[in-house]
Design an enzyme around this catalytic site. Sequence first.
Site, PDB file in Angstrom:
ATOM      1  N   HIS A 269      -0.777  -8.495  -3.899  1.00 35.29           N
ATOM      2  CA  HIS A 269      -0.939  -9.832  -4.470  1.00 35.29           C
ATOM      3  C   HIS A 269       0.125 -10.043  -5.538  1.00 35.29           C
ATOM      4  CE1 HIS A 269      -2.966 -13.512  -5.397  1.00 35.29           C
ATOM      5  NE2 HIS A 269      -3.195 -13.150  -6.640  1.00 35.29           N
TER       6      HIS A 269
ATOM      7  N   GLY B 107      -6.217 -16.835  -1.596  1.00 27.22           N
ATOM      8  CA  GLY B 107      -6.851 -17.364  -2.809  1.00 27.22           C
ATOM      9  C   GLY B 107      -7.370 -16.244  -3.679  1.00 27.22           C
TER      10      GLY B 107
ATOM     11  N   GLU C  79      -8.999  -4.907  -6.386  1.00 23.91           N
ATOM     12  CA  GLU C  79      -7.560  -4.649  -6.353  1.00 23.91           C
ATOM     13  C   GLU C  79      -7.219  -3.602  -7.398  1.00 23.91           C
ATOM     14  OE1 GLU C  79      -5.416  -8.363  -6.658  1.00 23.91           O
ATOM     15  OE2 GLU C  79      -6.393  -9.152  -4.864  1.00 23.91           O
TER      16      GLU C  79
ATOM     17  N   ASP D  16      -3.719 -11.170   1.349  1.00 19.70           N
ATOM     18  CA  ASP D  16      -2.898 -10.978   0.162  1.00 19.70           C
ATOM     19  C   ASP D  16      -3.776 -10.677  -1.050  1.00 19.70           C
ATOM     20  OD1 ASP D  16      -0.353 -11.104  -1.272  1.00 19.70           O
ATOM     21  OD2 ASP D  16      -1.146 -12.945  -2.158  1.00 19.70           O
TER      22      ASP D  16
END
Length: 132
Positions: A85, A34, A64, A59
């Site tokens: 991702h 998510g 990020e 993921d």
Amino acid sequence: FVVCSLPGTGNTINFCGQPEFSAMKSSAVFISIGRGAAVDEDALCDALESNTIAGAFLDVFKEEPLPKTSRLWSFGPDKLILSSHNADLTDDYYNLGWNVWRSNFEAFHSASSSSASEEVKWVTPFDPTAGY
């Protein structure tokens, strides 16, 4: 398997933390697909180090790309699998995304230019009050 697919809202920050990992079976594999903010990454690392859970697949991350200093990098693939991702990258990826954007724009424009108080019929519905 325990799968987290929560959206990133004020109510879901660190939603999966020490109490949740402690409640899982020692054979559990935690999967996060998510939003990264929903997982307390330090609590996950603690659960993996102490064998509270068997492993994890991530993921998404709080930050990020995942910083080089993250504790998550210290685990091998027998405990933790990390992926970028990216849900899809096919020949038509950009055209599909553009078509969704254009359809949402047209729905918004149509509703806002209508004389009646028409609700926007989004291609990708969302609830701004819920944060997603």
